[in-house]
Design a protein around this motif. Structure first.
Motif, short mmCIF file in Angstrom:
data_model
loop_
_atom_site.label_atom_id
_atom_site.label_comp_id
_atom_site.label_asym_id
_atom_site.label_seq_id
_atom_site.Cartn_x
_atom_site.Cartn_y
_atom_site.Cartn_z
N LYS A 7 0.83 -1.20 0.00
CA LYS A 7 0.00 0.00 0.00
C LYS A 7 0.86 1.25 0.00
O LYS A 7 1.91 1.29 0.65
N HIS A 8 0.39 2.27 -0.69
CA HIS A 8 1.05 3.56 -0.78
C HIS A 8 1.34 4.14 0.61
O HIS A 8 0.49 4.07 1.50
N ASP A 9 2.53 4.67 0.78
CA ASP A 9 2.98 5.32 2.01
C ASP A 9 3.08 4.40 3.23
O ASP A 9 3.15 4.87 4.36
N LYS A 10 3.12 3.10 3.03
CA LYS A 10 3.36 2.19 4.14
C LYS A 10 4.85 1.89 4.23
O LYS A 10 5.65 2.59 3.65
N TYR B 80 12.51 16.30 -0.73
CA TYR B 80 11.42 15.40 -1.08
C TYR B 80 12.01 13.99 -1.08
O TYR B 80 13.15 13.80 -1.49
N GLN B 81 11.24 13.03 -0.62
CA GLN B 81 11.70 11.65 -0.58
C GLN B 81 10.69 10.77 -1.30
O GLN B 81 9.49 10.82 -1.01
N ILE B 82 11.20 9.96 -2.22
CA ILE B 82 10.36 8.99 -2.93
C ILE B 82 11.04 7.63 -2.78
O ILE B 82 12.23 7.49 -3.05
N LYS C 99 8.09 -4.10 -6.28
CA LYS C 99 6.74 -4.29 -6.83
C LYS C 99 6.15 -2.99 -7.36
O LYS C 99 5.04 -2.97 -7.86
N GLY C 100 6.87 -1.87 -7.18
CA GLY C 100 6.38 -0.58 -7.64
C GLY C 100 5.53 0.16 -6.64
O GLY C 100 4.92 1.17 -6.97
N VAL C 101 5.49 -0.30 -5.39
CA VAL C 101 4.74 0.39 -4.35
C VAL C 101 5.55 1.62 -3.92
O VAL C 101 6.78 1.56 -3.79
N ILE C 102 4.86 2.73 -3.69
CA ILE C 102 5.50 4.03 -3.48
C ILE C 102 5.25 4.57 -2.07
O ILE C 102 4.15 4.47 -1.55
#
Length: 188
Positions: free
Chosen positions: A101-104, A126-128, A133-136
């Motif tokens: 899940k996003h942001d987990k 900024y942090q990415i 799996k491509g989860v962000i």
């Protein structure tokens, strides 16, 4: 064993980073963004020189003693920047991708973390984070206070090969809070 090795390498790099200059990445200007498919097989990636992860600083340029090699390269257009990363893995079946899940807890997986400081300091960035799996995960740190930030229209795709995984991350300049005009004018 996996986390011990990863944490040890992270601590060595963190110590080097804190004591020296930041290493920068040369980014190639492109006519258009690549197709975001995670494969890094387009002509423009052949022209963008990869930079191999050796150290977080210019001062310490020796490779970290590790079996795998990781490289990053990037291209930019007037609308955004695209990062291409290639991670060699001796045992691809053992890569960790628990976050879905996003942001987990994406940073706990096999991942790439991108830090972008428009102020060119180590306090505001900024942090990415993108896992295999491509989860962000995406966020913003201002003077060491971390806040939510969603990189609007960010595109990412990963590809898992026989002994590597790769990813492409497109970040539109408009995603950066109130800074897209500054970036486009060339002042940042």
């Amino acid at each position: 064993e996996f986390f011990g090795k990863a944490v040890d390498l992270f601590m060595v790099e963190s110590d080097r980073y804190a004591k020296s200059e930041i290493k920068t990445l040369n980014i190639l200007k492109a006519g258009s963004i690549p197709v975001i498919d995670g494969r890094l097989d387009e002509i423009l990636w052949k022209n963008a020189l990869p930079d191999y992860f050796v150290s977080a600083s210019k001062k310490f340029s020796e490779p970290i003693k590790d079996k795998s090699r990781t490289s990053v390269q990037a291209v930019w257009t007037k609308n955004g920047v695209t990062f291409g990363c290639h991670m060699e893995e001796d045992e691809i079946i053992k890569i960790v991708t628990n976050a879905v899940k996003h942001d987990k807890n994406v940073w706990a997986d096999d991942c790439i973390e991108i830090f972008i400081s428009l102020e060119n300091d180590n306090q505001n960035y900024y942090q990415i984070v993108v896992n295999a799996k491509g989860v962000i995960f995406d966020g913003y740190s201002k003077e060491k206070n971390f806040t939510d930030w969603d990189a609007e229209k960010l595109k990412t795709k990963t590809y898992i090969g026989k002994n590597f995984w790769s990813l492409e991350v497109y970040i539109p300049f408009s995603s950066f809070k109130n800074n897209s005009d500054t970036i486009l004018s060339g002042t940042k």
